[in-house]
Scaffold this motif. Sequence first.
Motif, PDB file in Angstrom:
ATOM      1  N   TYR A 263      -5.636  -3.509  -3.392  1.00 32.03           N
ATOM      2  CA  TYR A 263      -5.176  -2.647  -4.484  1.00 32.03           C
ATOM      3  C   TYR A 263      -5.720  -1.241  -4.279  1.00 32.03           C
ATOM      4  O   TYR A 263      -6.866  -1.045  -3.856  1.00 32.03           O
ATOM      5  CB  TYR A 263      -5.599  -3.223  -5.846  1.00 32.03           C
ATOM      6  CG  TYR A 263      -4.851  -4.501  -6.142  1.00 32.03           C
ATOM      7  CD1 TYR A 263      -3.469  -4.484  -6.283  1.00 32.03           C
ATOM      8  CD2 TYR A 263      -5.514  -5.717  -6.224  1.00 32.03           C
ATOM      9  CE1 TYR A 263      -2.754  -5.655  -6.509  1.00 32.03           C
ATOM     10  CE2 TYR A 263      -4.814  -6.892  -6.457  1.00 32.03           C
ATOM     11  CZ  TYR A 263      -3.437  -6.852  -6.583  1.00 32.03           C
ATOM     12  OH  TYR A 263      -2.734  -7.997  -6.792  1.00 32.03           O
TER      13      TYR A 263
ATOM     14  N   TYR B  60      -1.458  -4.157  -9.960  1.00 30.48           N
ATOM     15  CA  TYR B  60      -2.910  -4.216 -10.170  1.00 30.48           C
ATOM     16  C   TYR B  60      -3.218  -4.691 -11.586  1.00 30.48           C
ATOM     17  O   TYR B  60      -4.078  -5.562 -11.797  1.00 30.48           O
ATOM     18  CB  TYR B  60      -3.495  -2.828  -9.911  1.00 30.48           C
ATOM     19  CG  TYR B  60      -4.980  -2.734 -10.161  1.00 30.48           C
ATOM     20  CD1 TYR B  60      -5.885  -3.470  -9.408  1.00 30.48           C
ATOM     21  CD2 TYR B  60      -5.478  -1.895 -11.160  1.00 30.48           C
ATOM     22  CE1 TYR B  60      -7.251  -3.376  -9.637  1.00 30.48           C
ATOM     23  CE2 TYR B  60      -6.835  -1.796 -11.392  1.00 30.48           C
ATOM     24  CZ  TYR B  60      -7.715  -2.540 -10.632  1.00 30.48           C
ATOM     25  OH  TYR B  60      -9.069  -2.451 -10.866  1.00 30.48           O
TER      26      TYR B  60
ATOM     27  N   GLU C 170       2.684  -8.561  -1.937  1.00 30.19           N
ATOM     28  CA  GLU C 170       1.995  -7.465  -1.256  1.00 30.19           C
ATOM     29  C   GLU C 170       2.388  -7.483   0.225  1.00 30.19           C
ATOM     30  O   GLU C 170       3.272  -8.236   0.615  1.00 30.19           O
ATOM     31  CB  GLU C 170       0.475  -7.618  -1.442  1.00 30.19           C
ATOM     32  CG  GLU C 170       0.021  -7.601  -2.898  1.00 30.19           C
ATOM     33  CD  GLU C 170       0.286  -6.273  -3.591  1.00 30.19           C
ATOM     34  OE1 GLU C 170       0.389  -5.252  -2.895  1.00 30.19           O
ATOM     35  OE2 GLU C 170       0.425  -6.255  -4.831  1.00 30.19           O
TER      36      GLU C 170
ATOM     37  N   THR D  10       5.753  -5.470  -4.671  1.00 26.42           N
ATOM     38  CA  THR D  10       4.613  -4.743  -5.244  1.00 26.42           C
ATOM     39  C   THR D  10       4.931  -3.270  -5.492  1.00 26.42           C
ATOM     40  O   THR D  10       5.773  -2.689  -4.810  1.00 26.42           O
ATOM     41  CB  THR D  10       3.398  -4.833  -4.307  1.00 26.42           C
ATOM     42  OG1 THR D  10       2.269  -4.305  -5.002  1.00 26.42           O
ATOM     43  CG2 THR D  10       3.590  -4.068  -3.008  1.00 26.42           C
TER      44      THR D  10
ATOM     45  N   ASN E 248       2.063  -1.486  -5.614  1.00 26.78           N
ATOM     46  CA  ASN E 248       0.681  -1.117  -5.292  1.00 26.78           C
ATOM     47  C   ASN E 248       0.691   0.051  -4.298  1.00 26.78           C
ATOM     48  O   ASN E 248       0.787  -0.148  -3.092  1.00 26.78           O
ATOM     49  CB  ASN E 248      -0.002  -2.366  -4.724  1.00 26.78           C
ATOM     50  CG  ASN E 248      -1.368  -2.083  -4.155  1.00 26.78           C
ATOM     51  OD1 ASN E 248      -2.018  -1.095  -4.512  1.00 26.78           O
ATOM     52  ND2 ASN E 248      -1.813  -2.958  -3.258  1.00 26.78           N
TER      53      ASN E 248
ATOM     54  N   ASN F 219      -0.702   2.017  -2.143  1.00 30.50           N
ATOM     55  CA  ASN F 219      -2.020   2.076  -1.493  1.00 30.50           C
ATOM     56  C   ASN F 219      -2.053   2.766  -0.129  1.00 30.50           C
ATOM     57  O   ASN F 219      -3.046   2.685   0.578  1.00 30.50           O
ATOM     58  CB  ASN F 219      -2.584   0.650  -1.350  1.00 30.50           C
ATOM     59  CG  ASN F 219      -1.778  -0.195  -0.361  1.00 30.50           C
ATOM     60  OD1 ASN F 219      -0.817   0.280   0.222  1.00 30.50           O
ATOM     61  ND2 ASN F 219      -2.183  -1.431  -0.176  1.00 30.50           N
TER      62      ASN F 219
END
Length: 555
Positions: free
Chosen positions: A123, A148, A161, A188, A190, A192
């Motif tokens: 995350y 998250y 993910e 996702t 996310n 990142n």
Amino acid sequence: MASFASLATKIYCNKILSDRFDHDKDESYFGKVKVNEKPKKNLDLKLVTNVASQLPVIVLPPDEVVKKEKKLAAWTSVRQERWEGELVVEGDLPLWLNGTYLRNGPGQWHIGNYNFRHLFDGYATLVRLHFENGRLIMGHRQIESEAYKAAKHNNKICYREFSEVPKPDNFLSYIGDMAKLLSGASLTDNANTGVVKLGDGRVVCLTETIKGSIIIDPDTLDTIGKFEFSDSLGGLIHSAHPIVTDSEFWTLIPDLINPGYLVVRMEQGTNERKYIGRVSCRGGPAPGWVHSFPVTEHYIIVPEMPLRYCAQNLLKAEPTPLYKFEWHPHSKGFMHVMCKASGNIVASVEVPLFVTFHFINAYEEKDEDGRVTAVIADCCEHSADTTILDKLRLENLRSFNGEDVLPDARVGRFRIALDGSPYGELEAALDPNEHGRGMDMCSFNPCYLGKKYRYAYACGAKRPCNFPNTLTKIDLFEKKAKNWYDEGAVPSEPFFVARPGATEEDDGVVISMISDKNGEGYALILDGSTFEEIARAKFPYGLPYGLHGCWVPKK
Ligand SMILES: CC(=O)/C=C/C=C(C)/C=C/C1=C(C)CCCC1(C)C
Ligand SMILES: CC(/C=C/C=O)=C\C=C\C=O
Ligand SMILES: [Fe+2]
């Protein structure tokens, strides 16, 4: 009421923790620690307000806990959700360096007791280095993506993910999950991978899923909300690294149904991507993975890597050796060159097999009449060896035993002639031994985007190692590299910031964040020209490895 200055001094010296992760039950994570001595100068009002608005903020682990933990922090989850404070600077920060370096990356690799497997699954953790008048404020904070928040709330992974897939509760939910995958609902958000500053000032964190485009506040690291594209181009995934300038935003949208790529452009200040053109794949059942791509002044270069997306692997619950991808050497590798203005393809050539995450830069070669004869595109090339993906599994990153296991990489230089020849060349731009045969996480002076350039900054290797462990300045004219190394440490992307008004390409600084062998960490500032250290500032504790950053100059 305390004055701003005294408040700042208080926060500066003695932080109070507000958030911590469920797993951090260890009481030793609580306590008070003196981060710095007194601030050297008064913080300016804006800075004080920002710091003050976050009260109560932080508790640091006691010194003895930090000292006890000798483990490299790079591959461990971030210690707490957020922190902010001023750092003690050793050396002198240039007074022209006013602004914020933001770095994004996957910093939390577990949820509850479940540990993630791959570096790219974590995350997102944003880190902020705010430079002002020779002083340095550091902050980090988790991005509040839906993925998250849902994971924290449910104590389990709820979205797909990079390699992790939520476990279905029963057969019916499995069928539902398949439908959600096809619609993109289970992918996702996310964000990142990276962070970019758009021409209108908005700061957006990105990953490879389009829904994972999240606007953040560069001062507070607050998650502001989703960046919604207002057009009807659709798509579920895009390149994690768009090309962003003050006036435009270019990206590639892979088409998995009818293998190819849409080339799209978004005018800054809008949310609307416009279709510029399409590249149809020359080989294989699916487009090649396109984590990044380069541009020249007049052309977009679309790489078609033989490491291709794979529909079957996308559907699988357990990671395959190449995750969502498949290696198709027989499908060959290609490079396509599209005219930015017309969307026409001016070259489409077969090239030797290659594996890259990151293109560095590209430029046009011209003849004496000024006609473009070829396009040069440089990338961090992993010797056409897909095992680099496996090396980025956390288990491998965490288990360095002195054995040299990092596959060789080089600055791969493509030359694509615009004379209709069917083949393009790919060669090392310099002897890879100059940088220890490690090569990734590159940057260059952004004033040279799409233009002939001389210097690139990247992570190289001092062997034996299991991950790039040096910072290297590459001179592409002299074909030489200068390397920086701290034994046992892992440095993140060396990010070049040009000095305002500079006329030399390497007049500026290079910023990196280092995880050192004692489990601690520091911000490092190198001179862009000499590649010597000019300043460093210790973090209160070691931070997880981060991927890509951007520079937000002072307004
Ligand atoms: C961190 C980094 O560099 C790359 C992250 C890549 C991600 C999150 C890729 C995600 C994907 C899915 C969730 C399904 C579709 C394929 C793919 C784009 C690989
Ligand atoms: C960190 C990395 C590769 C290192 C290999 O030498 C790749 C990161 C890719 C995503 O941003
Ligand atoms: Fe990347």
